[in-house]
Write a protein that holds these residues in place. Structure first.
Motif, PDB file in Angstrom:
ATOM      1  N   THR A 116      57.248  33.357-105.458  1.00  0.00           N
ATOM      2  CA  THR A 116      58.262  33.379-106.655  1.00  0.00           C
ATOM      3  C   THR A 116      59.717  32.503-106.221  1.00  0.00           C
ATOM      4  O   THR A 116      61.289  32.335-106.084  1.00  0.00           O
ATOM      5  N   SER A 117      59.055  31.492-104.734  1.00  0.00           N
ATOM      6  CA  SER A 117      59.431  30.404-104.131  1.00  0.00           C
ATOM      7  C   SER A 117      59.907  29.817-104.637  1.00  0.00           C
ATOM      8  O   SER A 117      59.077  28.903-105.997  1.00  0.00           O
ATOM      9  N   ALA A 118      61.035  29.311-104.894  1.00  0.00           N
ATOM     10  CA  ALA A 118      61.531  27.988-105.706  1.00  0.00           C
ATOM     11  C   ALA A 118      59.947  26.845-105.629  1.00  0.00           C
ATOM     12  O   ALA A 118      59.838  26.426-106.642  1.00  0.00           O
ATOM     13  N   ALA A 119      59.445  26.433-104.359  1.00  0.00           N
ATOM     14  CA  ALA A 119      58.404  25.694-104.134  1.00  0.00           C
ATOM     15  C   ALA A 119      57.562  26.311-104.785  1.00  0.00           C
ATOM     16  O   ALA A 119      56.630  25.545-105.521  1.00  0.00           O
ATOM     17  N   MET A 120      57.272  27.515-104.559  1.00  0.00           N
ATOM     18  CA  MET A 120      56.063  27.600-105.884  1.00  0.00           C
ATOM     19  C   MET A 120      56.150  27.920-107.289  1.00  0.00           C
ATOM     20  O   MET A 120      55.249  27.526-108.360  1.00  0.00           O
ATOM     21  N   ARG A 121      57.335  27.798-107.630  1.00  0.00           N
ATOM     22  CA  ARG A 121      57.912  27.832-109.563  1.00  0.00           C
ATOM     23  C   ARG A 121      58.203  26.404-109.900  1.00  0.00           C
ATOM     24  O   ARG A 121      56.972  26.137-110.943  1.00  0.00           O
ATOM     25  N   GLU A 122      58.000  25.683-109.070  1.00  0.00           N
ATOM     26  CA  GLU A 122      57.545  23.878-108.941  1.00  0.00           C
ATOM     27  C   GLU A 122      56.075  24.425-110.036  1.00  0.00           C
ATOM     28  O   GLU A 122      55.568  23.395-110.543  1.00  0.00           O
TER      29      GLU A 122
END
Length: 469
Positions: A147-153
């Motif tokens: 759910t991190s910002a990096a994985m959302r990208e």
């Protein structure tokens, strides 16, 4: 926001003194006299931590209050204050549900440190609990979790490219989950009912790799006793995953390029070509652009494979995803071992968050599987983790160099402090504990970096920002 503390003490003067000292150290404090008043207040508002004297007059004592609070509000850490410390008292306090106990005369700095750690562990406990609830809900893309910002990208990019019948190049450090991404792309594509065929381009010598990819006809070489279709033909109507494509021998690269351009393959020893209908997804942990410059990889093949580039972040840049993934691996390993292991202890979760994970998700999975095998309790403890995770105090390797040149020590320190603070959602008390420094030192560093807000700068323990020269 300042951590909220509820102080329970029949000694009004001592309660007031504790309140003043804790406010001075950045806490928001409320005081009540007696266990009944404390229980009544808790029905209206829960603090972050409860502090109670052991001896309370006219009602339940501190141990009994601790027991009742632990039953009703198990997430609330409790610190007991007593005039006499003993092993028996410690055992009784822990059995009643206390987080810790402090002896009189009070050392307010030690009390504040204990409360900060209790608040941090409560936050970790709540985070682990939340992650348990959301593990199955965060399957944004097949078996990918995060759910991190990096994985959302990454999810956003995969959403856009999954149904497009074009070549995709997945890059990232070893162990970041490149094959999982390839499988997810296949499952979300129009080719999901077709085969997904995978091969590691570094696992075979050139002659065998050519035969595996393109096939061969009977008599093409000594051991070719019959015709054999290659992986391109086997993947017809589906997806071919070329793992470690950067290791593809230079001599095979023109033949792969022709297969991608013409959508035809010629088996080894054959005179005729076969039409293919295949989507190619490739992965590598090497810099293909650098390999092109060094003449180790054909530029035209690079462009053909790299129609869409999907870069995967290393685990150290994914913050709380570490706990999300750890919980999933724990559940899988416990089921395989037929052991009742429910989750991570607060301290173990803290160590997992602090570690830099050079081996990425694969290393985390191995760590959790080992811990499940070793643990004798229903939760993973620090002692169950590998020694390098337990003892880790260093700077993540990725912060040590940039663009091939090493960074100054103060810049490495600055980046590490700010990355830890970001990973912990801005919680400075938690960051100070993870970094192994006191909160005042952390505030001083943040003031140097101009990273303090106006509210932070007003903290009585925070030093004034340095003056500009």
């Amino acid at each position: 926001m300042a951590p909220k503390v509820l102080v329970v003490d029949d000694d009004v003067e001592l309660g007031a003194l504790i309140s003043v000292q804790l406010r001075h150290r950045g806490f928001e404090v409320a005081t009540v006299t007696g266990a009944d008043a404390a229980l009544a207040r808790l029905t209206r508002e829960l603090p972050d931590v409860l502090v109670t004297d052991l001896q309370l007059i006219g009602g339940p004592n501190g141990i009994e209050l601790c027991r009742q609070v632990a039953e009703r509000y198990p997430e609330l850490p409790i610190v007991l204050i007593t005039a006499h410390g003993s092993i028996e008292l410690a055992v009784a306090a822990i059995r009643a549900g206390a987080y810790d106990f402090i002896t009189k005369p009070l050392d307010f700095a030690a009390l504040a440190l204990t409360l900060e750690r209790a608040v941090q562990l409560r936050a970790l406990r709540e985070e682990v609990s939340r992650l348990r609830r959301t593990v199955d809900q965060t399957r944004r893309f097949e078996d990918l979790l995060g759910t991190s910002a990096a994985m959302r990208e990454v999810y956003g990019l995969l959403d856009r490219v999954a149904t497009a019948d074009i070549s995709v190049l997945i890059t990232g450090e070893s162990g970041t989950g490149k094959e999982l991404v390839a499988r997810a792309l296949h499952q979300r594509s129009r080719r999901k009912d077709g085969p997904l065929v995978a091969i590691n381009c570094s696992a075979l010598p050139e002659a065998l790799l050519e035969s595996e990819l393109f096939g061969h006809v009977k008599g093409a070489f000594t051991d070719a006793r019959s015709d054999k279709p290659g992986l391109f033909v086997q993947a017809h109507g589906g997806t071919l995953f070329l793992d470690e494509v950067g290791e593809l021998p230079l001599g095979l690269q023109p033949k792969l390029l022709r297969a991608l351009q013409e959508r035809k393959v010629r088996p080894v020893g054959a005179t005729a070509e076969q039409a293919i209908d295949v989507r190619v997804v490739s992965a590598t942990n090497v810099d293909l652009e650098e390999a092109v410059q060094q003449k180790r990889f054909r530029q035209d093949l690079f462009f053909r494979l790299n129609v869409v580039h999907v870069p995967l972040p290393p685990l150290r840049d994914r913050g709380g995803d570490v706990l999300l993934l750890a919980q999933r691996f724990l559940e899988q390993a416990a089921a395989l071992a037929d052991k009742k292991v429910a989750g991570l202890s607060d301290e173990a979760a803290e160590r997992l968050l602090a570690y830099s994970w050079p081996g990425n998700v694969r290393e985390l999975q191995n760590c959790i599987e080992r811990a499940v095998a070793l643990t004798a309790s229903e939760s993973i403890a620090v002692r169950d983790l590998p020694e390098k995770v337990r003892q880790y105090r260093g700077v993540p390797p990725s912060l040590g160099a940039e663009g091939g040149s090493f960074l100054p020590l103060h810049e490495v320190e600055r980046r590490h402090i700010l990355s830890v603070l970001e990973a912990l959602g801005g919680n400075k008390s938690s960051a100070a504990t993870v970094l192994g420094v006191d909160r005042r030192t952390l505030y001083r560093k943040l003031a140097e970096y101009r990273a303090l807000s106006s509210e932070d700068a007003a903290d009585p323990d925070a030093p004034a920002p340095p003056r500009s020269r």
